[in-house]
Design a protein around this motif. Structure first.
Motif, PDB file in Angstrom:
ATOM      1  N   ALA A 161       0.828  -1.179  -0.203  1.00  0.00           N
ATOM      2  CA  ALA A 161       0.314  -0.091  -0.003  1.00  0.00           C
ATOM      3  C   ALA A 161       0.854   1.312   0.049  1.00  0.00           C
ATOM      4  CB  ALA A 161      -0.962  -0.030   1.398  1.00  0.00           C
ATOM      5  N   GLU A 162       2.102   1.216   0.894  1.00  0.00           N
ATOM      6  CA  GLU A 162       2.791   2.320   0.714  1.00  0.00           C
ATOM      7  C   GLU A 162       3.633   2.550  -0.622  1.00  0.00           C
ATOM      8  OE1 GLU A 162       5.516   1.899   4.074  1.00  0.00           O
ATOM      9  OE2 GLU A 162       7.092   3.333   3.059  1.00  0.00           O
ATOM     10  N   ARG A 163       3.613   1.459  -1.203  1.00  0.00           N
ATOM     11  CA  ARG A 163       4.507   1.688  -2.658  1.00  0.00           C
ATOM     12  C   ARG A 163       3.487   2.306  -3.626  1.00  0.00           C
ATOM     13  NH1 ARG A 163       7.201  -3.862  -4.668  1.00  0.00           N
ATOM     14  NH2 ARG A 163       7.528  -2.671  -6.298  1.00  0.00           N
ATOM     15  N   LEU A 164       2.268   1.931  -3.679  1.00  0.00           N
ATOM     16  CA  LEU A 164       1.039   2.262  -4.313  1.00  0.00           C
ATOM     17  C   LEU A 164       0.881   3.781  -4.062  1.00  0.00           C
ATOM     18  CD1 LEU A 164      -1.297  -0.627  -4.288  1.00  0.00           C
ATOM     19  CD2 LEU A 164       0.095   0.135  -6.250  1.00  0.00           C
ATOM     20  N   GLY A 165       1.194   4.112  -2.863  1.00  0.00           N
ATOM     21  CA  GLY A 165       0.608   5.466  -2.349  1.00  0.00           C
ATOM     22  C   GLY A 165       0.827   6.681  -3.181  1.00  0.00           C
ATOM     23  N   PRO A 166       2.033   6.989  -3.335  1.00  0.00           N
ATOM     24  CA  PRO A 166       2.323   8.104  -4.513  1.00  0.00           C
ATOM     25  C   PRO A 166       1.706   8.225  -5.817  1.00  0.00           C
ATOM     26  CG  PRO A 166       4.530   7.021  -3.476  1.00  0.00           C
ATOM     27  CD  PRO A 166       3.199   6.298  -3.369  1.00  0.00           C
ATOM     28  N   ILE A 167       1.303   7.109  -6.269  1.00  0.00           N
ATOM     29  CA  ILE A 167       1.027   6.956  -7.526  1.00  0.00           C
ATOM     30  C   ILE A 167      -0.291   7.558  -7.913  1.00  0.00           C
ATOM     31  CG2 ILE A 167       0.238   5.589  -9.394  1.00  0.00           C
ATOM     32  CD1 ILE A 167       1.489   3.143  -8.240  1.00  0.00           C
TER      33      ILE A 167
ATOM     34  N   ALA B  76      -4.008  11.089  -5.340  1.00  0.00           N
ATOM     35  CA  ALA B  76      -2.980  10.068  -5.152  1.00  0.00           C
ATOM     36  C   ALA B  76      -3.617   8.837  -4.524  1.00  0.00           C
ATOM     37  CB  ALA B  76      -1.966  10.477  -4.296  1.00  0.00           C
ATOM     38  N   PHE B  77      -3.147   7.405  -5.060  1.00  0.00           N
ATOM     39  CA  PHE B  77      -3.693   6.111  -4.306  1.00  0.00           C
ATOM     40  C   PHE B  77      -3.743   6.543  -2.973  1.00  0.00           C
ATOM     41  CE2 PHE B  77      -4.870   2.097  -5.582  1.00  0.00           C
ATOM     42  CZ  PHE B  77      -4.337   1.725  -6.666  1.00  0.00           C
ATOM     43  N   GLY B  78      -2.636   6.746  -2.435  1.00  0.00           N
ATOM     44  CA  GLY B  78      -2.608   6.595  -0.780  1.00  0.00           C
ATOM     45  C   GLY B  78      -3.831   7.556  -0.216  1.00  0.00           C
ATOM     46  N   ASP B  79      -4.009   8.811  -0.804  1.00  0.00           N
ATOM     47  CA  ASP B  79      -4.953   9.448  -0.253  1.00  0.00           C
ATOM     48  C   ASP B  79      -6.487   9.070  -0.694  1.00  0.00           C
ATOM     49  OD1 ASP B  79      -3.199  12.643  -1.643  1.00  0.00           O
ATOM     50  OD2 ASP B  79      -3.032  11.393   0.399  1.00  0.00           O
TER      51      ASP B  79
ATOM     52  N   ALA C 279      -8.605  -9.073  -8.698  1.00  0.00           N
ATOM     53  CA  ALA C 279      -9.060  -8.197  -7.746  1.00  0.00           C
ATOM     54  C   ALA C 279      -8.362  -8.354  -6.444  1.00  0.00           C
ATOM     55  CB  ALA C 279     -10.887  -8.314  -7.671  1.00  0.00           C
ATOM     56  N   LEU C 280      -8.301  -7.187  -5.742  1.00  0.00           N
ATOM     57  CA  LEU C 280      -7.830  -7.387  -4.269  1.00  0.00           C
ATOM     58  C   LEU C 280      -8.777  -6.575  -3.334  1.00  0.00           C
ATOM     59  CD1 LEU C 280      -6.089  -4.707  -3.303  1.00  0.00           C
ATOM     60  CD2 LEU C 280      -4.690  -5.049  -5.522  1.00  0.00           C
ATOM     61  N   VAL C 281      -8.412  -7.019  -2.046  1.00  0.00           N
ATOM     62  CA  VAL C 281      -8.969  -6.433  -0.785  1.00  0.00           C
ATOM     63  C   VAL C 281      -7.918  -5.841   0.077  1.00  0.00           C
ATOM     64  CG1 VAL C 281     -10.525  -6.900   1.190  1.00  0.00           C
ATOM     65  CG2 VAL C 281     -10.580  -8.322  -0.722  1.00  0.00           C
ATOM     66  N   LYS C 282      -8.420  -4.703   0.519  1.00  0.00           N
ATOM     67  CA  LYS C 282      -7.329  -3.754   1.214  1.00  0.00           C
ATOM     68  C   LYS C 282      -8.152  -3.722   2.507  1.00  0.00           C
ATOM     69  CE  LYS C 282      -5.744   0.666   2.399  1.00  0.00           C
ATOM     70  NZ  LYS C 282      -6.433   0.840   3.350  1.00  0.00           N
ATOM     71  N   ALA C 283      -7.426  -4.102   3.487  1.00  0.00           N
ATOM     72  CA  ALA C 283      -7.788  -3.714   5.027  1.00  0.00           C
ATOM     73  C   ALA C 283      -7.530  -2.276   5.435  1.00  0.00           C
ATOM     74  CB  ALA C 283      -7.401  -4.846   6.138  1.00  0.00           C
ATOM     75  N   PRO C 284      -8.363  -1.917   6.364  1.00  0.00           N
ATOM     76  CA  PRO C 284      -8.070  -0.398   7.064  1.00  0.00           C
ATOM     77  C   PRO C 284      -6.413  -0.264   7.400  1.00  0.00           C
ATOM     78  CG  PRO C 284      -9.974  -1.273   7.921  1.00  0.00           C
ATOM     79  CD  PRO C 284      -9.407  -2.295   7.061  1.00  0.00           C
ATOM     80  N   ASP C 285      -5.790  -1.271   7.663  1.00  0.00           N
ATOM     81  CA  ASP C 285      -4.406  -1.190   8.017  1.00  0.00           C
ATOM     82  C   ASP C 285      -3.508  -1.220   7.175  1.00  0.00           C
ATOM     83  OD1 ASP C 285      -3.961  -4.541   9.606  1.00  0.00           O
ATOM     84  OD2 ASP C 285      -4.450  -3.695   7.515  1.00  0.00           O
ATOM     85  N   GLY C 286      -3.999  -1.367   5.645  1.00  0.00           N
ATOM     86  CA  GLY C 286      -3.214  -1.194   4.686  1.00  0.00           C
ATOM     87  C   GLY C 286      -2.831  -2.742   4.192  1.00  0.00           C
ATOM     88  N   ALA C 287      -3.188  -3.663   4.865  1.00  0.00           N
ATOM     89  CA  ALA C 287      -2.946  -4.978   4.466  1.00  0.00           C
ATOM     90  C   ALA C 287      -3.635  -5.570   3.237  1.00  0.00           C
ATOM     91  CB  ALA C 287      -3.195  -6.163   5.550  1.00  0.00           C
TER      92      ALA C 287
END
Lengths: 332, 262
Positions: A163-169, A180-183, A294-302
């Motif tokens: 999630a961190e790597r995707l963040g700035p995209i 931005a992805f992260g936002d 497809a992927l699932v993301k948890a609130p903590d970023g996992a």
């Protein structure tokens, strides 16, 4: 790579008892053997490689790729290859039998004579039809176990820093809004599915986006205090501009909102492919081969894949979101 | 219309067509296998083979009834596609291209690349290949545009590039190139509009504001901008504005010292 080179690699592997294992990486949609090719060529190569697993001890490891093809494939070559790969199995499960039957119905009005023994002869080699190969696969005895195929171990979670790597995209949605992805993901749960508007397989991208729309409605009805993000990201950002994303989603009844969007990367797509190791290959101008992802993301970023190489339903996605939210609450 | 509704409509249409294709009661259904044999028989009269092809083409909508012979039909088409009869070859390639058949695509490309004797003229081959968005033709199309190919081939090549975002700069260049065949410029305009409507608007306005550009190109661009609901600049044609500078522009066009019509 030239077709003759690929053929040489595969035929050598077929001739060497220990060589088949070297073909497993070539089943990935992103493999270099498909790069720059037409979709038809990619399908033919894929079918040729899949057929190599017939009678092999490694057919279990190839099973996810075989079942993926049987479930959504529409190419006579790749379906014939997947069916050939099942030859020699002592039994097949009811699940596999069902997938083969559906594949026959899907391909029977586009059936062709295919050759799985050579790659470089442009399809003129004598062979059988794809439907004939699929029917032959049904001849295997029925398995007496649970009815489902065993699932070999595959990665079930993305690395913790994904999630961190995707963040700035930087992304752009169907209304042209950039974020931005992260936002966009923030501390929310999310489902992110992949598609592109030029996909010609109705079992893949069109259905994926339709299901995203249905999932968004189910999620809204669940009345979570912090609604999850329901997102679709195109593999083809240069072509799928915002107006295309909007019309594609509207035609599939996607209820666009702040939490339900179709997106493209504002810049190159490569960073996303690398961060998520996506199952997608590209020809000269667009996608030539891809899985249902497809992927699932948890609130903590996992983050983890929603399903490995198989289609998903909106109910399964909703259930995965609930699990992700509950895990987050438990951890918190 | 939603995709699901469209899907249902197509299924209903196909069912109705299948019912409509069934022969009237008492009449024998065409022997599909015999028709395929006739098509595949290179010793058969070409007219008989062409007739067989037409009947099979119509019968291919029969669904389950046709499925048993479908693979053999495609094999027969592939054989005809590389055969000696020009008309039959064209017809077979036409059907195969509609099916996005890989064999046909490979042979058409081989002809364009000079690897085999071309099966059909360049423009026809490109048009057939262009029916498949996923045929990976961009490099081939760019080569055709940079070669000394005829205007029809270059126009087809420009159309193909309408599916390749990386070709946008090239399409803009062709659109603005007054020395290029006008058919190619018009095809580039359509391709650019498909790829990036905003870029087309930008380039289109430059054309409309250029007194020395061709009226037919300006008309094409103006029409496209108006259909898109975009404001168009005032006509830059000297016939409207008047004046010596505009008149010289008209004279240049009459003499034909700019651009080509082939």
């Amino acid at each position: 790579m030239r077709i003759e080179e690929i053929e040489g690699i595969v035929l050598s592997a077929r001739a060497d008892p220990g060589g088949i294992e070297t073909l497993l990486p070539l089943l990935e949609h992103s493999s270099r053997v498909y790069a720059g090719r037409s979709a038809n060529e990619a399908d033919r190569i894929r079918g040729f490689i899949l057929a190599s697993f017939a009678g092999s001890d490694l057919s279990e490891r190839a099973l996810p790729y075989i079942l993926e093809e049987l479930e959504t494939g529409r190419s006579p070559y790749s379906l014939a290859g997947a069916a050939r790969a099942l030859h020699g199995r002592s039994s097949i499960t009811a699940e596999t039998r069902g997938l083969i039957s559906k594949a026959i119905r899907r391909i029977e009005n586009a059936d062709r004579i295919v050759s799985l023994d050579r790659l470089s002869q442009g399809g003129q080699s004598p062979g059988t039809s794809a439907v004939a190969e699929l029917r032959k696969a049904l001849d295997a005895p029925a398995s007496h176990c649970c009815g489902h195929d065993p699932r070999p171990e595959l990665p079930t979670a993305f690395p913790p820093d994904t999630a961190e790597r995707l963040g700035p995209i930087l992304l752009e949605d169907q209304d042209g809004e950039r974020i931005a992805f992260g936002d966009l993901l923030g501390g929310r749960a999310a489902v992110l599915a992949f598609f592109y508007t030029r996909c010609m397989n109705p079992e893949k991208c069109s259905l994926t986006v339709t299901r995203l729309g249905r999932l968004a409605r189910l999620a809204e009805a669940s009345q979570w205090s912090r609604p999850p993000m329901i997102l679709g990201l195109t593999y083809d950002p240069a072509f799928d501009r915002s107006e295309r994303l909007r019309s594609y989603g509207a035609e599939r009844d996607v209820p666009f909102s702040r939490t339900c969007r179709l997106l493209r990367t504002a810049g190159p797509f490569e960073p996303v492919t690398q961060a998520l190791n996506l199952a997608v290959g590209f020809g000269e101008a667009t996608v030539n081969s891809h899985g249902v992802e497809a992927l699932v993301k948890a609130p903590d970023g996992a983050m983890r894949p929603l399903k490995n190489r198989r289609t998903w339903t909106e109910e399964e996605a909703l259930s995965a979101l609930k699990d992700a939210l509950e895990e987050g609450q438990t951890a918190g | 219309m939603k995709a699901s509704d469209y899907r249902k409509q197509v299924e209903q249409d196909l069912s109705r067509r299948e019912e409509g294709m069934a022969p009237p009661q008492g009449e024998a259904a065409p022997d599909l296998e015999e028709l395929v044999k006739s098509l595949a028989d290179s010793g058969e009269d070409p007219e008989a083979r062409e007739k067989a092809l037409k009947m099979l083409r119509a019968a291919s909508f029969l669904g389950a009834r046709f499925n048993e012979v479908r693979p053999a039909f495609v094999e027969a088409l592939r054989a005809v596609a590389v055969g000696d009869d020009d008309k039959l070859r064209h017809s077979a390639l036409d059907v195969l291209s509609n099916l996005k058949d890989e064999f046909a695509q490979e042979k058409l490309q081989a002809g364009l690349l000079g690897q085999i004797k071309p099966l059909v003229p360049t423009a026809v081959a490109l048009g057939m290949l262009a029916r498949d968005d996923h045929a990976s033709l961009s490099n081939l199309a760019k080569d055709v545009l940079e070669s000394g190919a005829d205007k029809f081939a270059k126009a087809q090549a420009a159309r193909i590039l309408g599916s390749d975002p990386s070709a946008q700069a090239l399409l803009e260049k062709i659109l603005g190139d007054k020395s290029e065949f006008r058919e190619v410029r018009r095809a580039s305009a359509a391709a650019l509009n498909s790829l990036d409507p905003e870029a087309f608007v930008r380039e289109g306005r430059k054309i409309l504001e250029d007194d020395s550009d061709f009226k037919d190109i300006q008309t094409t661009v103006r029409g496209a901008l108006q259909r898109a609901g975009k404001p168009v600049p005032a006509i830059g044609n000297a016939a409207v504005r008047g004046g010596a500078g505009g008149l010289l522009g008209r004279l240049f066009r009459l003499i034909g010292s700019r651009g080509r019509t082939g």
